[in-house]
Design an enzyme around this catalytic site. Structure first.
Site, PDB file in Angstrom:
ATOM      1  N   GLY A  87       0.824  -1.200   0.000  1.00 14.45           N
ATOM      2  CA  GLY A  87       0.000   0.000   0.000  1.00 14.45           C
ATOM      3  C   GLY A  87       0.858   1.249   0.000  1.00 14.45           C
ATOM      4  O   GLY A  87       2.053   1.193   0.335  1.00 14.45           O
ATOM      5  N   CYS A 114       5.225  -6.181   1.960  1.00 19.46           N
ATOM      6  CA  CYS A 114       5.636  -4.779   1.941  1.00 19.46           C
ATOM      7  C   CYS A 114       4.928  -3.978   3.039  1.00 19.46           C
ATOM      8  O   CYS A 114       5.237  -4.153   4.211  1.00 19.46           O
ATOM      9  CB  CYS A 114       5.401  -4.194   0.548  1.00 19.46           C
ATOM     10  SG  CYS A 114       6.272  -2.629   0.291  1.00 19.46           S
ATOM     11  N   TYR A 115       3.985  -3.084   2.699  1.00 19.88           N
ATOM     12  CA  TYR A 115       3.249  -2.377   3.749  1.00 19.88           C
ATOM     13  C   TYR A 115       2.606  -3.374   4.702  1.00 19.88           C
ATOM     14  O   TYR A 115       2.530  -3.120   5.914  1.00 19.88           O
ATOM     15  CB  TYR A 115       2.177  -1.470   3.141  1.00 19.88           C
ATOM     16  CG  TYR A 115       1.392  -0.710   4.194  1.00 19.88           C
ATOM     17  CD1 TYR A 115       1.823   0.530   4.640  1.00 19.88           C
ATOM     18  CD2 TYR A 115       0.242  -1.258   4.762  1.00 19.88           C
ATOM     19  CE1 TYR A 115       1.124   1.208   5.634  1.00 19.88           C
ATOM     20  CE2 TYR A 115      -0.454  -0.589   5.752  1.00 19.88           C
ATOM     21  CZ  TYR A 115      -0.021   0.655   6.179  1.00 19.88           C
ATOM     22  OH  TYR A 115      -0.707   1.322   7.169  1.00 19.88           O
ATOM     23  N   HIS A 204       7.902  -7.526  -3.331  1.00 23.05           N
ATOM     24  CA  HIS A 204       6.613  -7.846  -3.951  1.00 23.05           C
ATOM     25  C   HIS A 204       6.734  -9.128  -4.765  1.00 23.05           C
ATOM     26  O   HIS A 204       7.203  -9.110  -5.911  1.00 23.05           O
ATOM     27  CB  HIS A 204       6.157  -6.696  -4.852  1.00 23.05           C
ATOM     28  CG  HIS A 204       5.673  -5.505  -4.101  1.00 23.05           C
ATOM     29  ND1 HIS A 204       4.356  -5.325  -3.750  1.00 23.05           N
ATOM     30  CD2 HIS A 204       6.348  -4.437  -3.600  1.00 23.05           C
ATOM     31  CE1 HIS A 204       4.225  -4.197  -3.078  1.00 23.05           C
ATOM     32  NE2 HIS A 204       5.422  -3.639  -2.973  1.00 23.05           N
ATOM     33  N   GLU A 206       4.337 -10.724  -6.122  1.00 26.43           N
ATOM     34  CA  GLU A 206       3.261 -10.821  -7.108  1.00 26.43           C
ATOM     35  C   GLU A 206       3.649 -10.279  -8.478  1.00 26.43           C
ATOM     36  O   GLU A 206       3.002 -10.592  -9.482  1.00 26.43           O
ATOM     37  CB  GLU A 206       2.004 -10.104  -6.606  1.00 26.43           C
ATOM     38  CG  GLU A 206       2.095  -8.585  -6.489  1.00 26.43           C
ATOM     39  CD  GLU A 206       2.617  -8.088  -5.161  1.00 26.43           C
ATOM     40  OE1 GLU A 206       2.256  -6.981  -4.752  1.00 26.43           O
ATOM     41  OE2 GLU A 206       3.424  -8.815  -4.530  1.00 26.43           O
ATOM     42  N   SER A 258     -21.267  -5.399 -27.151  1.00 25.43           N
ATOM     43  CA  SER A 258     -20.416  -4.425 -27.828  1.00 25.43           C
ATOM     44  C   SER A 258     -19.708  -5.051 -29.018  1.00 25.43           C
ATOM     45  O   SER A 258     -19.145  -4.328 -29.843  1.00 25.43           O
ATOM     46  CB  SER A 258     -19.368  -3.894 -26.851  1.00 25.43           C
ATOM     47  OG  SER A 258     -18.451  -4.914 -26.515  1.00 25.43           O
ATOM     48  N   GLY A 259     -19.705  -6.385 -29.088  1.00 22.93           N
ATOM     49  CA  GLY A 259     -18.947  -7.072 -30.126  1.00 22.93           C
ATOM     50  C   GLY A 259     -17.615  -7.572 -29.627  1.00 22.93           C
ATOM     51  O   GLY A 259     -16.920  -8.298 -30.330  1.00 22.93           O
ATOM     52  N   GLY A 260     -17.246  -7.190 -28.386  1.00 16.02           N
ATOM     53  CA  GLY A 260     -15.985  -7.620 -27.822  1.00 16.02           C
ATOM     54  C   GLY A 260     -16.108  -8.922 -27.054  1.00 16.02           C
ATOM     55  O   GLY A 260     -17.193  -9.491 -26.910  1.00 16.02           O
ATOM     56  N   VAL A 261     -14.971  -9.383 -26.528  1.00 13.56           N
ATOM     57  CA  VAL A 261     -14.921 -10.651 -25.805  1.00 13.56           C
ATOM     58  C   VAL A 261     -15.765 -10.593 -24.540  1.00 13.56           C
ATOM     59  O   VAL A 261     -16.526 -11.520 -24.236  1.00 13.56           O
ATOM     60  CB  VAL A 261     -13.462 -11.007 -25.447  1.00 13.56           C
ATOM     61  CG1 VAL A 261     -13.398 -12.273 -24.605  1.00 13.56           C
ATOM     62  CG2 VAL A 261     -12.627 -11.166 -26.709  1.00 13.56           C
ATOM     63  N   ASP A 262     -15.657  -9.501 -23.788  1.00 17.62           N
ATOM     64  CA  ASP A 262     -16.274  -9.433 -22.466  1.00 17.62           C
ATOM     65  C   ASP A 262     -17.793  -9.559 -22.518  1.00 17.62           C
ATOM     66  O   ASP A 262     -18.383 -10.406 -21.842  1.00 17.62           O
ATOM     67  CB  ASP A 262     -15.894  -8.117 -21.774  1.00 17.62           C
ATOM     68  CG  ASP A 262     -14.400  -7.877 -21.766  1.00 17.62           C
ATOM     69  OD1 ASP A 262     -13.643  -8.863 -21.847  1.00 17.62           O
ATOM     70  OD2 ASP A 262     -13.991  -6.708 -21.697  1.00 17.62           O
ATOM     71  N   SER A 263     -18.421  -8.723 -23.315  1.00 15.46           N
ATOM     72  CA  SER A 263     -19.880  -8.767 -23.367  1.00 15.46           C
ATOM     73  C   SER A 263     -20.365 -10.056 -24.017  1.00 15.46           C
ATOM     74  O   SER A 263     -21.417 -10.589 -23.646  1.00 15.46           O
ATOM     75  CB  SER A 263     -20.436  -7.547 -24.109  1.00 15.46           C
ATOM     76  OG  SER A 263     -19.993  -7.512 -25.447  1.00 15.46           O
ATOM     77  N   SER A 264     -19.598 -10.588 -24.975  1.00 13.98           N
ATOM     78  CA  SER A 264     -19.992 -11.841 -25.623  1.00 13.98           C
ATOM     79  C   SER A 264     -19.967 -13.001 -24.640  1.00 13.98           C
ATOM     80  O   SER A 264     -20.902 -13.807 -24.573  1.00 13.98           O
ATOM     81  CB  SER A 264     -19.070 -12.138 -26.809  1.00 13.98           C
ATOM     82  OG  SER A 264     -19.160 -11.126 -27.795  1.00 13.98           O
ATOM     83  N   LYS A 409      -8.849 -10.251 -18.128  1.00 11.14           N
ATOM     84  CA  LYS A 409      -9.150 -10.548 -19.529  1.00 11.14           C
ATOM     85  C   LYS A 409      -8.787 -11.978 -19.911  1.00 11.14           C
ATOM     86  O   LYS A 409      -9.565 -12.665 -20.579  1.00 11.14           O
ATOM     87  CB  LYS A 409      -8.414  -9.558 -20.434  1.00 11.14           C
ATOM     88  CG  LYS A 409      -8.603  -9.797 -21.924  1.00 11.14           C
ATOM     89  CD  LYS A 409     -10.018  -9.473 -22.385  1.00 11.14           C
ATOM     90  CE  LYS A 409     -10.258  -7.986 -22.414  1.00 11.14           C
ATOM     91  NZ  LYS A 409     -11.562  -7.653 -23.037  1.00 11.14           N
TER      92      LYS A 409
END
Length: 553
Positions: A87, A114-115, A204, A206, A258-264, A409
């Site tokens: 943080g 870390c923090y 870190h 990650e 929208s035609g993109g991956v996410d909404s599909s 994604k």
């Protein structure tokens, strides 16, 4: 990533209707058989990367802000282990974040980063000092003693690269802790209390800049917390379907494509859960792309959902409406908000056409949320707004269904494959909801859109021909609000500059430019200049994220 971060918990303002939607995480009532790791967020911009590493190892986890966790929450959540994030604050500051003290009394392992290491030390009786311990970027740690945290890859006496980012440091350990690794400016680079299974690191693990960081996190979840590692995308699909059914009941859902991956992916997942209770609306805002044959993305979307999946679909050609509203608008935030408002307006109208809907489904992802709002309501800053983040206007009487809200994604792509979507859709590069509007800095005109579509299609065609498409996270052309002098056919030209952008990334939160060979760039530029009337100069963007963003607006 968190399966149950509500809009309120994430700092998203939502309407009364949206706020009344039931929480969907397992701790809120939807049962899961998977062991869980709790990640307590202190405002780091890379907290979500901790969750990515944990999830990649097959362990279910959720991120929750430190100030939203109480004893009752911990009892419901029942984690197998807890991770404290980094943080931006200093534990020396008044009112700086603290972990719930009860987290140390759960009897489960705790890993503090870390923090997180600093607040763990202070809360358990140690000391932290500032002003003389700055350590940013790559550093080497030296292993002083064995620990199950790095068993199997780091050896006593060895020196190993890690990524540091701190201004304060622990100077006195709590009782029961011992040092197992040091660095030049962090005498307690790794400090552990094996009796209580408390582990702390100043670096870190990650981030990719700590080469063995994913192994360290896996040791914590599998060897120390004893997680089975049985969480998969197939499991997520089944649990998400159950949550959607529980939330929606007999209600009707309208989903914006929208035609993109996410909404599909969101639409196919919801359709699998509730069938014809779902109606999709594809809003053609006149800002979509085309391929080199001149076929628009809109035609491809309609064909997939009507012909392949037989999902009820309304095709709303609203290009005139959107382009009229955007005429003369040159501010990027104004563009996004204008488009977002019109999307909502269209959804309302189409919902009335089908007799009303109770829920609005969106393909919101976690990076959208983290960039649009502060996840803790505090230290992390808003980078840019996303048209599908921020709740619903109060006049709308629909609740939100966002089954992908806490996915990255690449996880959405994996879910799409699990659902059987064609690879041509699943493997598509990200495409922003506002479409080409944010790839034309300045005011938008039909002429500029036509030029950009043609240039973008050629660029992507060359990338595919070179076999590079799947190596790139996102690639696109940008039409700059700049004209330059050129010479073509012995005549003077004064035409647009086209910028090409391509980046590599794993989650969209950070990105590097793709190192194209110069002959590729020369070939793409030559085709664009020769085939696209209106462009006489092509440049390549070599900015990483940060300091830039992937999109130009």
């Amino acid at each position: 990533m968190a399966q149950s971060v509500s809009a309120a918990a994430a700092g998203v303002s939502s309407s009364p209707a949206a706020a009344s939607a039931p929480e969907t995480g397992p701790h809120a009532g939807a049962k899961t058989d998977h062991e869980r790791i709790l990640i307590i967020d202190f405002g780091s911009q890379v907290t979500q990367l901790i969750a990515r590493r944990v999830r990649e190892s097959g362990v279910y986890c959720e991120i929750h802000p430190y100030n939203k966790i109480d004893d009752a929450f911990l009892a419901r959540f029942a984690p197998k282990g807890v991770i404290f994030s980094g943080g931006p604050a200093s534990v020396l500051e008044a009112e700086s974040p603290r972990a719930p003290q009860s987290a140390f009394k759960l009897g489960v392992p705790v890993l503090a980063i870390c923090y997180g290491q600093q607040t763990m030390a202070v809360q358990l009786g140690g000391k932290v000092e500032g002003g003389h311990a700055r350590e940013f970027g790559r550093a080497d740690i030296e292993i002083k003693a064995d620990s199950p945290l790095f068993e199997g890859f780091w050896e006593v006496g060895g020196r190993y690269p890690v990524w540091m980012s701190h201004g304060d440091r622990v100077t006195e350990l709590p009782q029961g802790f011992r040092v197992v690794a040091t660095s030049e400016n962090a005498p307690f680079a790794i400090a552990v209390d094996e009796q209580y299974r408390f582990y702390s690191v100043m670096f870190h693990p990650e981030v990719v800049h700590t080469p063995d960081g994913a192994k360290l996190l896996r040791n914590f979840t599998h060897k120390i917390a004893k997680c089975r590692g049985d969480w998969t995308m197939a499991a997520f699909k089944e649990e998400a379907i159950a949550r959607i059914r529980a939330q929606v009941g007999a209600g009707r859902v309208i989903c914006g494509l929208s035609g993109g991956v996410d909404s599909s992916v969101a639409a196919v997942l919801i359709h699998e859960a509730i069938g014809d209770q779902l109606h999709c609306v594809f809003v053609d805002h006149g800002l979509m792309r085309q391929n080199v044959e001149g076929v628009g993305e809109g035609q491809e979307v309609v064909s997939l959902f009507r012909d392949h999946y037989n999902i009820p679909l309304i095709h709303a050609d609203e290009s005139e409406r959107f382009l009229s509203a955007l005429a003369g608008v040159d501010d990027p935030e104004a563009k996004r908000k204008t488009i977002g408002k019109l999307f909502i307006d269209v959804f309302e109208e189409k919902a009335r056409e089908i007799g009303g809907a109770d829920f609005l489904a969106q393909g919101t992802l976690y990076p959208d949320v983290i960039e649009s709002v502060s996840a803790t309501g505090g230290p992390s800053v808003v980078i840019k707004s996303h048209h599908n983040v921020g709740g619903l206007p109060e006049r709308m009487r629909m609740q939100l269904v966002e089954p992908l809200r806490e996915l990255f994604k690449d996880e959405v792509r994996a879910l799409g494959r699990e659902l059987g979507l064609p690879e041509a859709f699943v493997g598509r590069h990200p495409f922003p909801g506002p479409g080409l509007a944010i790839r034309i800095p300045g005011a938008i005109t039909r002429e500029k859109l036509d030029i950009l579509r043609a240039a973008d299609a050629i660029y992507l065609d060359e990338i595919r021909k070179a076999g590079l498409y799947d190596q790139i996270w996102q690639a696109f052309a940008v039409l700059l609000p700049v004209r330059t002098v050129g010479v073509m056919g012995d005549g003077r030209t004064y035409e647009h500059v086209c910028a090409l952008r391509a980046v590599t990334s794993t989650d969209g939160m950070t990105a590097d430019f793709f190192p194209f060979p110069m002959d590729f760039l020369g070939r793409a530029a030559t085709r664009i200049i020769n085939e696209v009337r209106g462009v006489n100069r092509v440049v390549y963007d070599v900015t990483s994220k940060p300091p830039g963003t992937i999109e130009w607006e």
